[in-house]
Design an enzyme around this catalytic site. Structure first.
Site: not given
Lengths: 571, 181
Positions: A49, A111-112, A161, A475
């Protein structure tokens, strides 16, 4: 017409003219992926993602249009937090859609589940948790309005959802009034009095500098800037976020200011009597030690965001405006400084004495990273877009690539997000398929997000990636060499592990390697001939190369360190 | 950058010399208070008190009265950043010298019926009212300036077992004084 919330979301995105969504499905966003099949919108299926977010940023930076990403709840949403923070720092317009667990499950540690609107409150311009399907069109329209007007930025829409699954009567807001944003007023009237005071300050100045920031690109003011600069003959510097806002080839352009800016840009600011800041925000990487920054300069600060005024540096005149409108107003009043011949003579002296330099390349290698960038630039057509990660390679790309137009430099400025290069290059190429897109990357950065080359290959997005492989987090190594007595702590990465050529090939890309000058020219030519699949080149570069000039962190810009080749001569 | 220093005005036991009152009209939406509190926390602005209530009998908006520490950051910064919150509709900045400030104090004092004379004096002097009473305690209420509430709070310090709550102040500009946006 009755639609599901999911259908309404996709239809609303179509209504906004969205042509591409970067995303990855999952449980909570599943309902939205069904109507996507029937939509004209192209979906780019990413492998992580974070990649979706940076691709959306690259798309936005290259096209000037908002980038759109869509992910699921929980870890899907938290994985896109870094790009959101990055876009917030760089004022990049994004609309991020996240799935959320069902309304009835919110707050139950389902969940999630995660509170993504809470998490992103401080790193979005605004966010919405949509509570009914009927509200989806309003949220989408408002999100695009917020993301693209005023000071642009990322806006997140969180959709439970069940909201995506429930029915709504299709409608779409036809006017801004219907967005229900009573506290949002991006349009500001130009303060004529402030403009007059600015014009007067310009009229008194003998050593002005146009300090051009990212807001100049965001407000599409390159044409106004060119006209104003040429009429007034003022020197121009472009910050890291503004590269491309003014042609590098232009005689009046001194290059980039700041920690790794050119000697002439940094010194001109230091010695100036008037700084005209155009959509810049006096970032610490530009100012160095703040009390010592441009000590004799008066400041005209033009910004669309009034919270930038007097945040870091006092402004004698603050003008809340987009850059284009302010420049037109200055021109309208004929703002003209005094004769700048003496000023230019001084600036030319600095420019001639301290140009950007690097050690001469050797035939057998290792390659000079700056030389690799110049060689790619020389072999690339006008309008080539360059993306980069964060670190030495980014600074060299900004220094040694010659940017001639807006939208050709895609990079992570304020946040300094390693791994930005590959996915943002992919997003830029999707937005501008007509352009060649090179990603100048470091080996450290490449390893953070390289999996998106699988996305690029499978979606047919032929970018070119130049890894400046010095086997180090370069760097950090440079700072350890210069400020930690060469005590190198956890910066070695190995040039051979991973094998970048094999890795590229395993992802369906062409993998090439160059260790000496002859190979360097050959692989660049070869890469430029390939236009159907992504190309990855492993350039073996010299780990001891450092970025110069450099102003040490917290030091005054007066104490700029030039390249070792230029030391000895007094400055 | 520092804002212009102002003379000692309106300081109380709980608020410093350089405070300012921001009367903020916000959309009455979930999370608005978190947005304001989060902004103050991440930018390092200090809040001395905060009072929230529905505004003007309109369910769409709430009014948040924030007493800010104008030492922690220039007021211009605080107002500028606050104004960027999309749910913030209007900000009125009321300087303490132009403000009519009031606060509500409720206190329950444990005291036997026999020993209430001095307490009743304190209550009368402060202009407070007794709102509840039983054999062992008295609950008093005071609606007054923050300074007046401070005085009552100090006067009650000699009593053990005082439970005291204050609301944080609300404010309006004095008549004839223009508040600045």
């Amino acid at each position: 017409m009755q639609l599901t919330g999911a259908q309404a979301l996709i239809k609303s995105l179509e209504q906004q003219g969205v042509d591409t969504i970067f995303g990855l499905p999952g449980g909570a966003i599943l309902p939205v992926y069904d109507p996507l099949i029937d939509s004209s919108i192209r979906h780019i299926l990413v492998r992580h993602e974070q990649g979706a977010g940076h691709m959306a940023e690259g798309y936005a930076l290259a096209t000037g249009r908002p980038g759109v990403a869509m992910v699921t709840s929980g870890p899907g949403a938290t994985n896109i937090v870094t790009p959101i923070a990055n876009a917030h720092m760089d004022s990049t317009p994004l609309v991020i859609v996240t799935g959320q667990v069902a309304s009835s499950a919110i707050g139950t540690d389902a969940f999630q589940e995660c509170d993504i609107t809470g998490i992103t409150m401080g790193i979005t311009k605004h966010n919405f948790l949509v509570k009914s399907a009927q509200e989806i069109p309003r949220a989408v329209a408002a999100a695009f309005h917020l993301a693209t007007t005023g000071r642009p930025g990322p806006v997140l829409i969180d959709i439970p959802k069940d909201v995506a699954q429930s029915m709504m009567d299709w409608w779409y807001p036809s006017s801004i009034e219907e967005y229900d944003l009573p506290g949002y007023r991006p349009e500001v009237e130009l303060d004529d009095d402030a403009v007059m005071r600015a014009v007067a300050l310009i009229g008194e100045s003998e050593r002005p500098v146009l300090y051009v920031g990212g807001g100049t690109l965001k407000s599409h003011a390159a044409a106004e800037l060119l006209a104003f600069a040429e009429r007034t003959k003022m020197p121009v510097v472009t910050t890291l976020m503004a590269r491309g806002a003014f042609p590098d080839s232009h005689e009046q352009h001194l290059g980039m200011p700041g920690m790794h800016g050119t000697y002439s840009a940094v010194t001109a600011i230091q010695k100036s009597d008037l700084l005209i800041s155009l959509g810049a925000r006096f970032d610490d990487r530009v100012t160095g030690k703040i009390p010592a920054f441009a000590p004799n300069a008066k400041v005209i600060h033009v910004d669309i965001d009034r919270a930038e005024f007097n945040k870091v540096r006092h402004a004698e005149v603050a003008i809340q405006s987009n850059v284009a409108a302010a420049l037109r107003a200055f021109d309208g009043y004929g703002a003209t400084p005094r004769n700048l011949d003496v000023w230019w003579k001084e600036i030319r002296g600095w420019r001639e004495q301290y140009p950007l330099v690097y050690d001469a390349p050797t035939d057998e290698g290792p390659l000079r990273p700056q030389h690799v960038i110049e060689a790619i630039a020389a072999k690339s057509g006008a309008g080539t877009i360059v993306a980069s990660g964060v670190g030495q390679h980014q600074m060299w790309a900004s220094q040694f690539w010659k940017f001639e137009e807006p939208g050709t430099w895609v990079n992570s400025g304020g946040a300094g997000t390693m791994g930005f290069g590959v996915p943002s290059a992919i997003g830029a190429k999707v937005g501008r398929p007509d352009r060649t897109v090179w990603c100048i990357d470091g080996d450290g950065c490449f390893q953070m997000t390289a999996q998106e080359l699988v996305t690029a290959r499978s979606e047919g997005i032929p970018i070119k990636v130049a890894i400046l492989n010095n086997a180090y987090l370069g760097m950090v190594r440079q700072w350890q060499e210069m400020f930690y007595e060469e005590r190198y702590s956890e910066v070695y990465l190995s040039a051979d592990l991973p094998d970048y050529v094999k890795w590229a090939e395993s992802m369906g890309c062409v993998g090439l390697r160059a260790t000496n000058l002859k190979e360097m020219h050959e692989v660049i030519d070869e890469a430029n001939k390939i236009n159907d699949v992504p190309v990855v080149i492993d350039f073996r570069t010299d780990a001891s190369e450092k970025v110069f000039p450099m102003v040490a962190s917290g030091a005054s810009n007066d104490d700029i360190m030039v390249h070792p080749l230029q030391r000895g001569a007094s400055r | 950058m520092t804002a212009t220093p102002e003379p000692f005005l309106g300081a109380t036991d709980h608020t410093p010399v350089r405070h300012h009152i921001l009367s903020v009209l916000v959309e009455n939406k979930a999370g608005v208070l978190a947005r304001i509190a989060g902004l103050f926390a991440r930018r390092g602005f200090n809040i001395y008190s905060l009072a929230v209530a529905p505004a003007e009998s309109n369910a769409r908006f709430s009014r948040v009265t924030i007493v800010v520490d104008a030492e922690s950051a220039p007021l211009e910064q605080i107002v500028g950043q606050l104004d960027k919150l999309v749910n913030v509709v209007a900000i009125t900045d009321i300087s303490p010298k132009d403000a009519l400030e009031r606060e509500l104090l409720l206190a329950t004092i444990k005291t036997d019926v026999d020993n209430r004379t001095s307490l009743l004096d304190i209550i009368a002097n402060a202009g407070a009212a007794i709102v509840d009473v039983d054999a062992k305690s008295v609950t008093v209420m005071l609606a007054a300036t923050p300074g007046g509430c401070d005085e009552l709070e100090r006067a009650l310090e000699s009593y053990d077992g005082v439970e005291l709550h204050r609301t944080g102040r609300v404010a309006l500009p004095r008549l004839g004084k223009l508040a600045s946006a």
